[in-house]
Design an enzyme around this catalytic site. Sequence first.
Site, short mmCIF file in Angstrom:
data_model
loop_
_atom_site.label_atom_id
_atom_site.label_comp_id
_atom_site.label_asym_id
_atom_site.label_seq_id
_atom_site.Cartn_x
_atom_site.Cartn_y
_atom_site.Cartn_z
N ASP A 222 0.85 -1.19 0.00
CA ASP A 222 0.00 0.00 0.00
C ASP A 222 0.89 1.25 0.00
O ASP A 222 2.02 1.17 -0.46
CB ASP A 222 -0.96 -0.05 1.20
CG ASP A 222 -2.27 0.64 0.90
OD1 ASP A 222 -2.24 1.81 0.49
OD2 ASP A 222 -3.35 0.03 1.09
N HIS A 245 1.94 1.78 -3.30
CA HIS A 245 1.04 2.75 -3.91
C HIS A 245 1.59 4.18 -3.87
O HIS A 245 0.87 5.13 -4.11
CB HIS A 245 -0.34 2.68 -3.26
CG HIS A 245 -1.02 1.36 -3.45
ND1 HIS A 245 -2.23 1.03 -2.88
CD2 HIS A 245 -0.64 0.27 -4.16
CE1 HIS A 245 -2.57 -0.20 -3.23
NE2 HIS A 245 -1.62 -0.68 -4.00
#
Length: 433
Positions: A222, A245
């Site tokens: 993430d 991310h």
Amino acid sequence: MASTFKAITFFFAVLALLTGGNARGKDQAASVFDVTEYGAAPSNRDNRDAFLAAWRAACGSTAGNSTLLFPKGTFAAGAVQFEGPCRNGDAPVVVIDGVLQPCAGGSGGGCRLSDDAWITFSGLNNLLVTGAGTLDGQGHHQSGKAKSKTTTLVFDGVTNSTLRGLRLVNSRGFHVNLRRCTRVVAEGLGIHAPAASRNTDGVHVGLSSHVRILNSVIGTGDDCVSVGPGSTDVVVRGVACGPGHGLSVGSLGKDGGEQDVVRGLVIENCTVTGTTNGVRIKTWAGSPPGAASNIKFQDITMDNVSNPIIIDQRYCPHDHCSDADKPSLVQISDVTFRRIEGTSSTPLAVQLLCSEDRPCTGVRLDGINLTCGDVPCRSEFSNVRGPLAPAPAVAQAQAPSPAPAASRREEAADAASEQLGRSTWWSPFTVRG
Ligand SMILES: *[C@@H]1O[C@H](CO)[C@@H](O)[C@H](O)[C@H]1NC(C)=O
Ligand SMILES: *[C@@H]1O[C@H](CO)[C@@H](O)[C@H](O)[C@H]1NC(C)=O
Ligand SMILES: *[C@@H]1O[C@H](CO)[C@@H](O)[C@H](O)[C@H]1NC(C)=O
Ligand SMILES: *[C@@H]1O[C@H](CO)[C@@H](O)[C@H](O)[C@H]1NC(C)=O
Ligand SMILES: *[C@@H]1O[C@H](CO)[C@@H](O)[C@H](O)[C@H]1NC(C)=O
């Protein structure tokens, strides 16, 4: 004979004096509180109670400069909270040289893990957590639907403190969460989790001010760093990010309210490699009012990043948003993207998609130099007010980069973004080193 006897007694007397001296010497050494002296053992049983006993001794010590030590070895433990305040006002130094992990097997094995956090430091001042050790959340061993999202390490209500040099791997949720903190430095961290692991943000900041995240290597499933609601004066510098991310502001606007604000953020001198996003601001679709302002992304190198520069005000992961078709009411203003270079793995290198109800203002793109493989880079803007781009904004991005008409109209009006260079909200500070 008698004199020999005298000599022997004398010898023992000296010995006694010497050992007495030694014992006093140990008093000083006793300001090191080693968890193994409180019953902890490298094993797969829950060492939580021993950790807490050692903590109580260290935190309750009047000696000053006490150290809580987790020596080399692999220690299992369930959820544990190291709470302050401590006896002499300052927290102990916490040295973690070993590996800490939940008990093996199922969801935490024999260790009770809370959904919220695994290891928490709360209500402390002048804390230093450091060492050559590892916090291993064992999240990669979770399977099935009942996966927990336990954060590995939480600083909650911690001030004037440092987190330095630890490794954190395979968290079940976020790796580090700094919440309700003031003046905290996190540096030299190594954070690693599989690219496919959900919600495993590297470092999350929320409800905190004056936070520095420095010189760390972070790759997870993430965000490498996410700066959430209630954050002011945050600097992220020298982070090597990827996979994951990217470096994100948000997501904002989930709950709304006064706290839903990020103000004063610098993300600089970072490299982002093989991530889905590079630098990003995300606010939920249909979100209530909030604000993100005074944000600078600069001197960032992108390497094969899918969306290198992105503002997404229709954020809706996994498409579960009741208000997906409504605009976000989070106001984004005074955002600078400066000297961002490298490669995009898609042709769409720059996307600034702002809210039709709250157009972004004071957005500046300066010295953007991205390439998109063999094709020209493209950029997409909606509801953005400038001064977007002094001359060739997306220079090497080979895009004609038509600054939207709206932004041109705003150009002269928006002097506010000029203030960014002066960083008036940036406050230097020192914490326990
Ligand atoms: C703690 O250590 C620092 C530096 O090592 C020293 O300056 C300070 O006086 C010590 N404080 C106490 C209470 O021993
Ligand atoms: C933290 O440091 C600041 C600045 O050095 C100081 O003003 C403040 O009192 C400290 N906080 C605590 C709780 O000691
Ligand atoms: C930038 O970050 C790298 C590490 O990623 C570091 O070696 C270098 O000193 C930093 N430069 C500046 C100007 O901060
Ligand atoms: C770039 O990233 C894509 C996925 O986004 C990946 O398939 C590809 O192998 C990467 N290329 C390089 C050179 O790493
Ligand atoms: C853009 O980056 C490339 C390589 O990364 C470099 O060769 C070129 O000089 C840069 N262009 C500008 C205008 O900075």
